[in-house]
Design an enzyme around this catalytic site. Structure first.
Site, short mmCIF file in Angstrom:
data_model
loop_
_atom_site.label_atom_id
_atom_site.label_comp_id
_atom_site.label_asym_id
_atom_site.label_seq_id
_atom_site.Cartn_x
_atom_site.Cartn_y
_atom_site.Cartn_z
N ARG A 168 32.77 -18.54 88.33
CA ARG A 168 32.13 -18.56 89.66
C ARG A 168 31.30 -19.83 89.89
NH1 ARG A 168 35.57 -15.69 89.56
NH2 ARG A 168 35.60 -13.44 89.75
N SER A 218 30.38 -8.79 95.00
CA SER A 218 29.63 -8.49 93.77
C SER A 218 28.31 -9.25 93.82
CB SER A 218 30.40 -8.97 92.54
OG SER A 218 31.49 -8.15 92.32
N GLU A 288 25.36 -13.56 91.64
CA GLU A 288 26.57 -14.33 91.96
C GLU A 288 26.45 -14.90 93.37
OE1 GLU A 288 30.39 -12.59 90.92
OE2 GLU A 288 31.24 -13.32 92.80
C1 FAD Z 1 33.92 -7.18 100.32
C2 FAD Z 1 33.88 -8.46 99.50
C3 FAD Z 1 34.75 -8.59 98.42
C4 FAD Z 1 34.72 -9.76 97.64
N1 FAD Z 1 35.58 -9.87 96.59
C5 FAD Z 1 35.56 -10.99 95.82
C6 FAD Z 1 36.46 -11.12 94.72
O1 FAD Z 1 37.31 -10.29 94.45
N2 FAD Z 1 36.36 -12.24 93.96
C7 FAD Z 1 35.47 -13.23 94.23
O2 FAD Z 1 35.42 -14.23 93.51
N3 FAD Z 1 34.60 -13.12 95.28
C8 FAD Z 1 34.64 -12.05 96.09
N4 FAD Z 1 33.77 -11.94 97.14
C9 FAD Z 1 32.78 -12.99 97.38
C10 FAD Z 1 33.24 -14.10 98.36
O3 FAD Z 1 34.20 -13.61 99.28
C11 FAD Z 1 33.82 -15.30 97.61
O4 FAD Z 1 32.84 -15.91 96.80
C12 FAD Z 1 34.41 -16.36 98.57
O5 FAD Z 1 35.13 -17.30 97.82
C13 FAD Z 1 33.34 -17.09 99.39
O6 FAD Z 1 34.00 -17.85 100.39
P1 FAD Z 1 33.28 -18.16 101.79
O7 FAD Z 1 34.18 -19.05 102.57
O8 FAD Z 1 32.85 -16.93 102.47
O9 FAD Z 1 32.05 -19.00 101.29
P2 FAD Z 1 30.47 -18.94 101.78
O10 FAD Z 1 29.96 -17.59 101.50
O11 FAD Z 1 30.46 -19.39 103.21
O12 FAD Z 1 29.87 -20.01 100.85
C14 FAD Z 1 29.75 -19.80 99.46
C15 FAD Z 1 29.26 -21.10 98.82
O13 FAD Z 1 30.28 -22.07 98.96
C16 FAD Z 1 29.80 -23.23 99.66
N5 FAD Z 1 30.91 -23.70 100.52
C17 FAD Z 1 31.73 -22.96 101.31
N6 FAD Z 1 32.68 -23.73 101.86
C18 FAD Z 1 32.45 -25.00 101.43
C19 FAD Z 1 33.09 -26.27 101.64
N7 FAD Z 1 34.18 -26.39 102.42
N8 FAD Z 1 32.58 -27.35 101.02
C20 FAD Z 1 31.48 -27.26 100.22
N9 FAD Z 1 30.85 -26.09 99.99
C21 FAD Z 1 31.33 -24.97 100.57
C22 FAD Z 1 28.58 -22.76 100.44
O14 FAD Z 1 27.66 -23.81 100.61
C23 FAD Z 1 28.03 -21.66 99.52
O15 FAD Z 1 27.17 -22.19 98.54
C24 FAD Z 1 33.80 -10.79 97.95
C25 FAD Z 1 32.93 -10.65 99.05
C26 FAD Z 1 32.97 -9.50 99.82
C27 FAD Z 1 32.04 -9.37 101.02
#
Ligand code: FAD
Length: 295
Positions: A168, A218, A288
């Site tokens: 992560r 998580s 996380e």
């Molecule tokens: C119901 C649910 C289930 C989930 N299941 C999983 C799972 O199975 N496995 C898992 O790993 N995670 C899971 N997650 C967590 C989450 O979806 C992941 O971590 C996902 O990859 C985050 O992507 P995001 O675009 O929403 O990022 P954000 O939440 O918008 O950002 C997360 C981080 O990434 C950075 N970021 C985002 N985009 C960029 C970019 N283009 N350039 C630079 N920095 C950037 C942000 O600054 C921040 O620090 C889950 C979440 C939920 C709500």
């Protein structure tokens, strides 16, 4: 007023941009769909001497109640190109592309290797940044290279190794690089097989995770050989709540926003869970989710 300035929103509620549905306002908020717009946003923040933050779909974020001072840039770059060869498929996809949308597109194109990621509610950029993973696979297992930009607007490409993926985590947080697009190594597959696998894994997710309740997934990281959710459950914390934040009754690893929770409710609950797990097991668990905003 420049074109980019016209697109910037003021006092934007961050609860509208996070899966937790929590958070104060961002002073300034901008969605960028191109690299040019992103460069202009960086230039704007520099000229105004204000902090700049980048988000994807906000599915791993807790924004504080006081909100964010500065400019929040939502990366919405959506390009996709697919190169099929006899024995392999390379897919290049923009950082704003949603994981579920990509999984569906790959299913339609009969491309396998991405099924495990289908239910992750984030963008490709967020998944690279977090080295997201599920069902035994992480982004590091399928990424060939990633195109990114630094805060001086310099664009460059990092190989898989150069992205320093760990559990992560990746180089992007450490170096403040912005992810623009990534190229994935996938394979030709059979539509029915891909569909069956995806349906099975999505069903499993729905059964085990509180998908219907707002959360950031998580809350805590797994640790070597330890299932954090199990420890929390064994502390008797399932269903325990502080204010509107609750430990999910379905999955103890998820803190959910069960009733108009504030960020403070979530942070207090996280602190409480950590204390209880430490008291019982002597193990320090770590968040996380990423926390942003004024404390
Ligand atoms: C119901 C649910 C289930 C989930 N299941 C999983 C799972 O199975 N496995 C898992 O790993 N995670 C899971 N997650 C967590 C989450 O979806 C992941 O971590 C996902 O990859 C985050 O992507 P995001 O675009 O929403 O990022 P954000 O939440 O918008 O950002 C997360 C981080 O990434 C950075 N970021 C985002 N985009 C960029 C970019 N283009 N350039 C630079 N920095 C950037 C942000 O600054 C921040 O620090 C889950 C979440 C939920 C709500």
């Amino acid at each position: 007023m420049s074109n980019i300035e016209k697109k910037i929103k003021q006092n934007e509620p961050m609860k509208n941009h996070t899966s937790f549905k929590i958070g104060g306002t961002a002073d300034l908020f901008l969605k960028v769909a191109t690299i040019e717009e992103l460069m202009q946003a960086i230039e704007y923040a520099k000229t105004k001497k204000i902090p700049i933050y980048f988000i994807g779909n906000g599915s791993n974020l807790l924004v504080t109640d006081k909100g964010i001072r500065g400019l929040v840039v939502k990366i919405d770059i959506q390009n996709i190109s697919i190169q099929k060869a006899e024995n392999s498929v390379k897919v290049t996809v923009g950082a704003g592309y949603k994981m579920m949308a990509l999984a569906r597109e790959l299913l339609n194109q009969e491309i396998t290797g991405f099924e495990e990621f289908a239910g992750i509610p984030g963008t490709i950029g967020g998944a690279i940044y977090m080295n997201a993973g599920a069902y035994g696979k992480e982004m590091k297992d399928i990424v060939i290279s990633t195109k990114c930009m630094d805060l001086d607007g310099k664009i460059f490409t990092l190989s898989n190794k150069e992205q320093e993926f760990t559990y992560r985590d990746s180089i992007f947080e450490k170096n403040n690089y912005i992810i623009l697009e990534t190229t994935l190594q996938l394979n030709n597959g059979i539509k029915s097989k891909i569909e069956n696998k995806m349906t099975k894994l999505l069903k499993e997710r729905k059964e085990k995770q509180p998908i219907g309740e707002p959360s950031a997934g998580s809350t805590f990281k797994r640790q070597e050989g330890i299932i954090t959710a199990k420890l929390i459950d064994e502390c008797g914390l399932k269903g325990y709540s502080i204010g509107g934040a609750k430990v999910s009754e379905k999955h103890a690893g998820f803190v959910v926003n069960s009733n108009n929770a504030t960020a403070k409710d979530v942070l207090d609950l996280i602190k409480y869970i950590k204390e209880k797990v430490y008291e019982k097991y002597g193990i320090k668990i770590e968040e996380e989710l990423r926390i942003i905003g004024e404390e």
